[in-house]
Motif scaffolding. Sequence first.
Motif, PDB file in Angstrom:
ATOM      1  N   ARG A  95       0.848  -1.188   0.000  1.00 52.06           N
ATOM      2  CA  ARG A  95       0.000   0.000   0.000  1.00 52.06           C
ATOM      3  C   ARG A  95       0.890   1.247   0.000  1.00 52.06           C
ATOM      4  NH1 ARG A  95      -3.014  -2.147   5.274  1.00 52.06           N
ATOM      5  NH2 ARG A  95      -0.775  -2.324   5.754  1.00 52.06           N
ATOM      6  N   VAL A  96       0.701   2.068  -1.029  1.00 48.52           N
ATOM      7  CA  VAL A  96       1.561   3.226  -1.259  1.00 48.52           C
ATOM      8  C   VAL A  96       0.706   4.478  -1.329  1.00 48.52           C
ATOM      9  CG1 VAL A  96       3.262   4.278  -2.811  1.00 48.52           C
ATOM     10  CG2 VAL A  96       3.147   1.774  -2.583  1.00 48.52           C
ATOM     11  N   THR A  97       1.137   5.553  -0.670  1.00 51.73           N
ATOM     12  CA  THR A  97       0.465   6.845  -0.789  1.00 51.73           C
ATOM     13  C   THR A  97       1.448   7.863  -1.341  1.00 51.73           C
ATOM     14  OG1 THR A  97      -0.778   8.560   0.411  1.00 51.73           O
ATOM     15  CG2 THR A  97       1.009   7.505   1.590  1.00 51.73           C
ATOM     16  N   ALA A  98       0.920   8.807  -2.144  1.00 52.74           N
ATOM     17  CA  ALA A  98       1.775   9.792  -2.795  1.00 52.74           C
ATOM     18  C   ALA A  98       0.992  11.080  -3.025  1.00 52.74           C
ATOM     19  CB  ALA A  98       2.298   9.244  -4.130  1.00 52.74           C
ATOM     20  N   PRO A  99       1.691  12.212  -3.226  1.00 55.87           N
ATOM     21  CA  PRO A  99       1.001  13.467  -3.555  1.00 55.87           C
ATOM     22  C   PRO A  99       0.226  13.337  -4.861  1.00 55.87           C
ATOM     23  CG  PRO A  99       3.293  13.875  -2.952  1.00 55.87           C
ATOM     24  CD  PRO A  99       3.149  12.394  -3.104  1.00 55.87           C
ATOM     25  N   SER A 100      -0.872  14.081  -4.980  1.00 57.93           N
ATOM     26  CA  SER A 100      -1.783  13.904  -6.114  1.00 57.93           C
ATOM     27  C   SER A 100      -1.112  14.177  -7.456  1.00 57.93           C
ATOM     28  CB  SER A 100      -3.009  14.807  -5.943  1.00 57.93           C
ATOM     29  OG  SER A 100      -2.629  16.178  -5.961  1.00 57.93           O
ATOM     30  N   ASP A 101      -0.445  15.309  -7.585  1.00 53.18           N
ATOM     31  CA  ASP A 101       0.149  15.693  -8.862  1.00 53.18           C
ATOM     32  C   ASP A 101       1.244  14.719  -9.270  1.00 53.18           C
ATOM     33  OD1 ASP A 101       0.798  17.058 -11.115  1.00 53.18           O
ATOM     34  OD2 ASP A 101       1.325  18.936 -10.150  1.00 53.18           O
ATOM     35  N   LEU A 102       2.179  14.499  -8.380  1.00 52.65           N
ATOM     36  CA  LEU A 102       3.283  13.575  -8.657  1.00 52.65           C
ATOM     37  C   LEU A 102       2.756  12.179  -8.946  1.00 52.65           C
ATOM     38  CD1 LEU A 102       6.495  13.342  -8.507  1.00 52.65           C
ATOM     39  CD2 LEU A 102       6.088  12.343  -6.259  1.00 52.65           C
ATOM     40  N   GLY A 103       1.764  11.737  -8.166  1.00 50.88           N
ATOM     41  CA  GLY A 103       1.240  10.391  -8.341  1.00 50.88           C
ATOM     42  C   GLY A 103       0.596  10.187  -9.691  1.00 50.88           C
ATOM     43  N   ARG A 104      -0.262  11.144 -10.104  1.00 53.75           N
ATOM     44  CA  ARG A 104      -0.989  10.996 -11.366  1.00 53.75           C
ATOM     45  C   ARG A 104      -0.077  11.103 -12.587  1.00 53.75           C
ATOM     46  NH1 ARG A 104      -4.693  14.817  -8.835  1.00 53.75           N
ATOM     47  NH2 ARG A 104      -6.562  13.751  -8.111  1.00 53.75           N
ATOM     48  N   ASN A 105       0.825  12.079 -12.561  1.00 54.84           N
ATOM     49  CA  ASN A 105       1.529  12.458 -13.778  1.00 54.84           C
ATOM     50  C   ASN A 105       2.939  11.896 -13.902  1.00 54.84           C
ATOM     51  OD1 ASN A 105      -0.642  14.212 -14.676  1.00 54.84           O
ATOM     52  ND2 ASN A 105      -0.057  15.519 -12.969  1.00 54.84           N
ATOM     53  N   VAL A 106       3.516  11.423 -12.796  1.00 56.21           N
ATOM     54  CA  VAL A 106       4.883  10.909 -12.851  1.00 56.21           C
ATOM     55  C   VAL A 106       4.953   9.458 -12.365  1.00 56.21           C
ATOM     56  CG1 VAL A 106       7.262  11.241 -12.060  1.00 56.21           C
ATOM     57  CG2 VAL A 106       5.813  13.230 -12.514  1.00 56.21           C
ATOM     58  N   LEU A 107       4.445   9.214 -11.167  1.00 55.14           N
ATOM     59  CA  LEU A 107       4.621   7.895 -10.564  1.00 55.14           C
ATOM     60  C   LEU A 107       3.709   6.826 -11.149  1.00 55.14           C
ATOM     61  CD1 LEU A 107       4.877   8.888  -6.784  1.00 55.14           C
ATOM     62  CD2 LEU A 107       6.736   8.512  -8.406  1.00 55.14           C
ATOM     63  N   LEU A 108       2.514   7.219 -11.581  1.00 56.84           N
ATOM     64  CA  LEU A 108       1.519   6.233 -12.001  1.00 56.84           C
ATOM     65  C   LEU A 108       2.049   5.241 -13.033  1.00 56.84           C
ATOM     66  CD1 LEU A 108      -1.339   5.122 -11.840  1.00 56.84           C
ATOM     67  CD2 LEU A 108      -2.042   6.851 -13.514  1.00 56.84           C
ATOM     68  N   PRO A 109       2.654   5.663 -14.140  1.00 54.67           N
ATOM     69  CA  PRO A 109       3.153   4.668 -15.098  1.00 54.67           C
ATOM     70  C   PRO A 109       4.274   3.803 -14.537  1.00 54.67           C
ATOM     71  CG  PRO A 109       3.816   6.883 -15.740  1.00 54.67           C
ATOM     72  CD  PRO A 109       2.828   7.041 -14.643  1.00 54.67           C
ATOM     73  N   TRP A 110       5.115   4.380 -13.685  1.00 54.71           N
ATOM     74  CA  TRP A 110       6.208   3.599 -13.104  1.00 54.71           C
ATOM     75  C   TRP A 110       5.668   2.522 -12.163  1.00 54.71           C
ATOM     76  CZ3 TRP A 110       9.581   8.346 -11.296  1.00 54.71           C
ATOM     77  CH2 TRP A 110      10.015   9.055 -12.431  1.00 54.71           C
ATOM     78  N   ILE A 111       4.701   2.912 -11.327  1.00 51.54           N
ATOM     79  CA  ILE A 111       4.145   1.957 -10.364  1.00 51.54           C
ATOM     80  C   ILE A 111       3.334   0.888 -11.081  1.00 51.54           C
ATOM     81  CG2 ILE A 111       2.468   1.745  -8.480  1.00 51.54           C
ATOM     82  CD1 ILE A 111       3.537   4.351  -7.357  1.00 51.54           C
TER      83      ILE A 111
END
Length: 306
Positions: A95-111
């Motif tokens: 279970r991972v939590t992240a900031p909204s902007d970073l999560g949607r636009n940067v981390l999402l494809p990596w995760i």
Amino acid sequence: MIRLEDLTLFVRSAALGSFSSAAREADLLPGQVSAAVKRLERDLDIRLFARSTRSLRLTAEGERYLPYAQEVLATLNEGRDRLRGDGAALSGLLRVTAPSDLGRNVLLPWITEFRRTHPDLTLRLYLSDQVTDVFRDPVDVAIRYGRIEEASYVALPLAPENRRVLIASPAYLARHGRPQSLDDLASHRCLLYHLSSRVYDKWPFETVGGPRLIPVKGSLYTDDADVVRRWAVQGEGIAYKSWLDVCGDVQAGRLTVLLPHEPGESTPLHLVCPHRKQFSPAVRQLQALLKERCAGLTAQYAEVMA
């Protein structure tokens, strides 16, 4: 004999402050969680919780016992992970939590790629600009900006050199001109972010002459960091954002970095966990992947600011 399941439900009930919340997390009925805690109390011959119709709180004995229960569970998890080894197939729940902007636009494809590489792993991603309490909330790790001052956390660096940058769209600059100094920001439309009733309308910079706090103003406010970025792309004003959040827009020409000679606020990115024993093989491998990918983006920052 103390049951491991009862110990786990006690720890989660204490963290969440509710049998019902612990039951939802474990996909059980509240009565089953209550029964598990009663069994544990009977085995220990102590009362762990003071219960009422409206509240659930630890007794003094429960407060003293909780860290031992947490240590037992952490030790068992560490032993399981060491037996499996980092080379074993990843499984279980992360279970991972992240900031909204970073999560949607940067981390999402990596995760998403990370989960695809490990098909037996169940991954839950929570995106919010609210700061998650990794001790209380049902998450394993939190991805956070800023310096980690809390000594009780364990933080692994993902992008230690990340900074904020001033950005605006070419369309905005064509209409309103480009600021030539930090003082010029006073006459520009700035896009403002607010969180927990606090408006971030004083932007810190680490100038050659020393730290400066620049007051700004604007008519657009939001509590969602991704909305600030979108407004900037649409030409609504100047934003002050983490480089990681806007590097894709800068590289694509949707946004332009302003005043590159004025270093923005340092905003290192970390992966945060409550305890080192919770760095499971899944957490360690995810941290290695994110650190590698972030390094490529921060290298682009150095090129743009040169």
